[in-house]
Design an enzyme around this catalytic site. Structure first.
Site, PDB file in Angstrom:
ATOM      1  N   TRP A 158      22.896 -38.951  36.915  1.00  0.00           N
ATOM      2  CA  TRP A 158      23.029 -40.404  36.822  1.00  0.00           C
ATOM      3  C   TRP A 158      22.587 -41.136  38.080  1.00  0.00           C
ATOM      4  O   TRP A 158      22.438 -42.351  38.062  1.00  0.00           O
ATOM      5  CB  TRP A 158      24.469 -40.792  36.493  1.00  0.00           C
ATOM      6  CG  TRP A 158      25.541 -40.125  37.290  1.00  0.00           C
ATOM      7  CD1 TRP A 158      26.339 -39.099  36.873  1.00  0.00           C
ATOM      8  CD2 TRP A 158      25.949 -40.416  38.635  1.00  0.00           C
ATOM      9  NE1 TRP A 158      27.218 -38.738  37.876  1.00  0.00           N
ATOM     10  CE2 TRP A 158      26.994 -39.531  38.970  1.00  0.00           C
ATOM     11  CE3 TRP A 158      25.532 -41.345  39.588  1.00  0.00           C
ATOM     12  CZ2 TRP A 158      27.622 -39.538  40.210  1.00  0.00           C
ATOM     13  CZ3 TRP A 158      26.155 -41.361  40.829  1.00  0.00           C
ATOM     14  CH2 TRP A 158      27.190 -40.466  41.127  1.00  0.00           C
ATOM     15  N   LYS A 182      18.165 -34.356  28.340  1.00  0.00           N
ATOM     16  CA  LYS A 182      19.505 -34.918  28.157  1.00  0.00           C
ATOM     17  C   LYS A 182      19.819 -35.771  29.381  1.00  0.00           C
ATOM     18  O   LYS A 182      20.111 -35.253  30.459  1.00  0.00           O
ATOM     19  CB  LYS A 182      20.577 -33.833  28.023  1.00  0.00           C
ATOM     20  CG  LYS A 182      21.940 -34.418  27.615  1.00  0.00           C
ATOM     21  CD  LYS A 182      23.117 -33.573  28.033  1.00  0.00           C
ATOM     22  CE  LYS A 182      23.622 -33.926  29.396  1.00  0.00           C
ATOM     23  NZ  LYS A 182      24.243 -35.291  29.498  1.00  0.00           N
ATOM     24  N   GLU A 256      18.633 -27.700  40.659  1.00  0.00           N
ATOM     25  CA  GLU A 256      18.596 -28.538  41.865  1.00  0.00           C
ATOM     26  C   GLU A 256      19.950 -29.210  41.928  1.00  0.00           C
ATOM     27  O   GLU A 256      20.224 -30.157  41.196  1.00  0.00           O
ATOM     28  CB  GLU A 256      17.448 -29.551  41.794  1.00  0.00           C
ATOM     29  CG  GLU A 256      17.105 -30.172  43.150  1.00  0.00           C
ATOM     30  CD  GLU A 256      17.994 -31.347  43.521  1.00  0.00           C
ATOM     31  OE1 GLU A 256      18.949 -31.136  44.321  1.00  0.00           O
ATOM     32  OE2 GLU A 256      17.759 -32.447  43.013  1.00  0.00           O
ATOM     33  N   CYS A 290      22.015 -36.306  46.625  1.00  0.00           N
ATOM     34  CA  CYS A 290      22.308 -34.931  47.031  1.00  0.00           C
ATOM     35  C   CYS A 290      21.767 -34.617  48.421  1.00  0.00           C
ATOM     36  O   CYS A 290      22.242 -33.681  49.074  1.00  0.00           O
ATOM     37  CB  CYS A 290      21.757 -33.946  46.012  1.00  0.00           C
ATOM     38  SG  CYS A 290      20.019 -34.183  45.606  1.00  0.00           S
ATOM     39  N   GLU A 388      30.988 -32.182  48.935  1.00  0.00           N
ATOM     40  CA  GLU A 388      30.108 -33.316  48.664  1.00  0.00           C
ATOM     41  C   GLU A 388      30.923 -34.488  48.112  1.00  0.00           C
ATOM     42  O   GLU A 388      31.401 -34.443  46.978  1.00  0.00           O
ATOM     43  CB  GLU A 388      29.028 -32.897  47.665  1.00  0.00           C
ATOM     44  CG  GLU A 388      27.937 -33.915  47.468  1.00  0.00           C
ATOM     45  CD  GLU A 388      26.834 -33.406  46.562  1.00  0.00           C
ATOM     46  OE1 GLU A 388      25.671 -33.795  46.761  1.00  0.00           O
ATOM     47  OE2 GLU A 388      27.140 -32.615  45.631  1.00  0.00           O
TER      48      GLU A 388
END
Length: 486
Positions: A158, A182, A256, A290, A388
Site C-alpha cells: 500500500w 493483487k 522484496e 522499506c 520496522e
C-alpha cells in the site's frame, strides 16, 4: 488540488480480469478510505478463490500467444503502455494522492517512476544477456535459451501501489510472462485504473487484477497450481506467509520485504546535508518506506549538533491533507490501524526510557496523522532500533569508532539498504563493502536508478526489482544441446 471524491458516494470498484470488469463471486466489500480525512471513497470487492481461479485461467490462456511474441513486439507494447500512463499522469497522481495520502509532488514522482520503469523494461526486453553458443562437449553444440516461466502473481503493497505495480508488470511482461496482480485492499485505486488504461494496449488476459485480503487472495495465488512464480513486495510477515504457502508446490518466490536502514554519520560529514537527507528519506511518504532513513548512527562528537538540526528540520515540515495544496510536504499514515501500530511502538519506546525531541504523539482531528518524530536516549537493543516502525519516526544513536558503527549497523535482522555519510574518500570506498545491505548510498539516501537493482539480504528477502536482473528473476534458463556428429 481540490479533492471532490470524498464529497460523493463511494465508487464501487470491480476486479479486472481478461480485459473486463468482473464484480466477483462474493458480495463482501472492503472500504477504501482517504487517509487524510478518514472518509470512505470507494468499495473494493473482497476476492475469493473462485475469482483467483478465473484470473489465473485468463492469464494461462493468454500465455502461449504472448510468450511467442518477439521481444521487439513486447517492447513496442510496453512503450505504448508508458505513453498511456504519460497521457494520464496527472489523473493517476491525484488518484494516488487521495488513496495513499501522498503529497502531490511525491505522487507525481511515483507516476514518473512508473513511466520510466515501463520504458526501461521495454528496452531491456530486446537486450537480455546470455551465454554464446559453443562446443563444450566434442561434436555437440550447446545453446542457452532464456524463456518465460508462465503465469506470475504479483502482490503489491500500500505504500507505493502504482510504482511497485510497474516494477512487477514491466519485467514480467517484458520476458513473456502473463500476470495476475493483487493490490493492497487499502490502496487498489491506481492499480485498477492502470489495468483499465492499458487494456487497449495489451491482449486480454495478459494483465489481470484481483482485489482482496492477503489471507484469501494472496494465499490462493501462492498455492495455485497454474501460478509459476509469486512476487511479493511487503512486510516480512507477508513474505513468510507467501513463501510457506508456495512451498508445497515448490513454485518460485520473489521477495522484496522490510528494512531498517542505518544512516551511518561520521564526524567529518556535512551535517546540514545529513539533516536534509534524513528529512527527505526518513519522513518522505510519512516514513512508510522499506528503505527509509530511519535509524541514525552518529559519531558521538557530533551527536548533539545533528539532533538539533534534525529536530529543527522535522518541526519545519508542513504536514497536512495533500488536497490543501502543493505546499504540503508530509501526509497522513495510510490507515487508523497503522497509526495505532506506530503509536504502540512509541509507547513501548517511552517505557524503555527513550525520549522524543519533537513529535511523538498522534495528531488529533480527522485523518490518520502522526507528526515527524525524532527519538534519542535509546538503550542498547531497544525495539525501536531493531524493528520496522514504518512511520515518520527516526531514531538517533551514538557510536565511537568505525568498527563499532559497522557492527551496530549490521546488527539488525534486515539487509535492504543503508547509507554512509563522510567526506573521507577512503572511508567511502571501504565502509560499504563491510555493510550487509543490498544497496548502500554514500552521502545520499533513497535515490533510485531504474538501471540498478533493488533488493536486500537476510530478512529483507531475495530477488531483485528494477534493472536487467529483474528480467532474470522472472524467466528461466534452458540448455539445448545439438549433436553434430556425422
Amino acid at each position: 488540488m481540490t479533492d471532490t471524491r470524498t464529497n460523493c458516494a463511494p465508487t464501487a470498484l470491480t476486479h479486472f480480469i481478461n480485459g473486463e470488469h468482473w464484480t466477483g463471486t462474493s458480495s463482501e466489500v472492503h472500504q477504501v478510505r482517504n487517509p487524510a480525512t478518514g472518509q470512505q471513497i470507494a468499495q473494493a470487492p473482497c476476492g475469493t478463490t473462485a475469482d483467483v481461479d478465473r484470473a489465473v485461467a485468463a492469464a494461462k490462456a493468454a500465455f502461449p500467444q504472448w510468450s511467442r511474441r518477439t521481444p521487439a513486439e513486447r517492447s513496442e507494447l510496453l512503450l505504448q503502455a508508458a505513453e498511456v500512463v504519460t497521457t494520464h499522469a496527472e489523473d493517476l497522481a491525484q488518484l494516488e494522492s487521495v488513496n495513499a495520502g501522498k503529497p502531490m509532488p511525491l505522487a507525481r514522482e511515483d507516476v514518473a517512476g512508473t513511466i520510466d520503469t515501463l520504458r526501461f523494461m521495454a528496452g531491456a526486453a530486446r537486450s537480455q544477456p546470455g551465454v554464446s553458443a559453443g562446443e563444450y562437449v566434442a561434436g555437440r553444440t550447446s545453446m542457452l535459451v532464456r524463456e518465460p516461466v508462465g503465469v506470475v502473481a504479483g502482490i503489491i503493497p500500500w505504500n507505493y501501489p502504482l510504482m511497485t505495480a510497474a516494477w512487477k508488470i514491466g519485467p514480467i511482461l517484458a520476458v513473456g510472462d502473463t500476470c495476475v496482480l493483487k493490490p493492497s485492499e487499502q490502496t487498489p485505486l491506481t492499480v485498477l485504473r492502470l489495468a483499465e488504461l492499458l487494456d487497449p494496449v495489451l491482449p486480454s488476459g495478459v494483465l489481470n487484477v484481483v482485489t482482496g485480503r492477503g489471507s484469501v487472495v494472496g494465499e490462493a495465488l501462492a498455492t495455485h497450481p497454474d501460478v509459476a512464480l509469486v512476487s511479493v513486495t511487503g512486510s516480512v510477515g507477508s513474505g513468510k506467509a507467501v513463501a510457506h504457502a508456495a512451498a508445497d508446490s515448490l513454485k518460485r518466490v520473489h521477495l522484496e520485504l522490510g528494512g531498517k536502514a542505518p544512516v551511518v554519520v561520521f564526524a567529518d560529514a556535512d551535517l546540514e546535508a545529513v539533516a536534509d537527507g534524513v528529512v527527505f528519506a526518513g519522513f518522505g511518504n510519512t516514513g512508510q518506506d522499506c528503505g527509509a532513513a530511519c535509524r541514525i548512527l552518529v559519531e558521538e562528537s557530533v551527536h548533539d549538533e545533528l539532533v538539533a538540526l534534525l529536530t529543527a528540520r522535522a518541526e519545519a515540515l508542513v504536514v497536512g491533507d495533500p488536497a490543501e495544496g502543493e505546499h504540503i510536504e508530509m501526509g497522513p499514515l495510510v490507515t487508523e490501524e497503522h497509526r495505532d501500530r506506530v503509536t504502540g511502538f512509541l509507547e513501548r519506546a517511552y517505557a524503555e526510557g527513550v525520549r522524543a525531541t519533537t513529535g511523538g504523539q498522534a495528531a488529533g482531528g480527522a485523518g490518520f496523522f502522526m507528526p515527524p518524530t525524532v527519538l534519542v536516549d535509546i538503550p542498547g537493543g531497544a525495539e525501536c532500533v531493531r524493528e520496522e516502525i514504518f512511520g515518520p519516526v527516526v531514531t538517533v544513536e551514538k557510536f565511537t569508532g568505525e568498527d563499532a558503527a559497522i557492527d551496530a549497523a549490521n546488527d539488525v535482522p534486515y539487509g535492504l539498504s543503508a547509507s554512509v555519510w563522510t567526506t573521507s574518500a577512503r572511508r567511502s570506498a571501504d565502509v560499504p563493502a563491510r555493510l550487509d545491505f543490498g544497496t548502500v548510498w554514500i552521502n545520499d539516501h533513497l535515490a533510485f536508478a531504474t538501471e540498478m537493482p533493488w533488493g536486500g539480504f537476510k530478512a529483507s528477502g531475495y530477488g531483485r526489482d528494477l534493472s536487467a536482473y529483474a528480467l532474470e528473476d522472472y524467466s528461466r534458463t534452458k540448455h539445448i544441446m545439438l549433436n553434430r556428429t556425422r
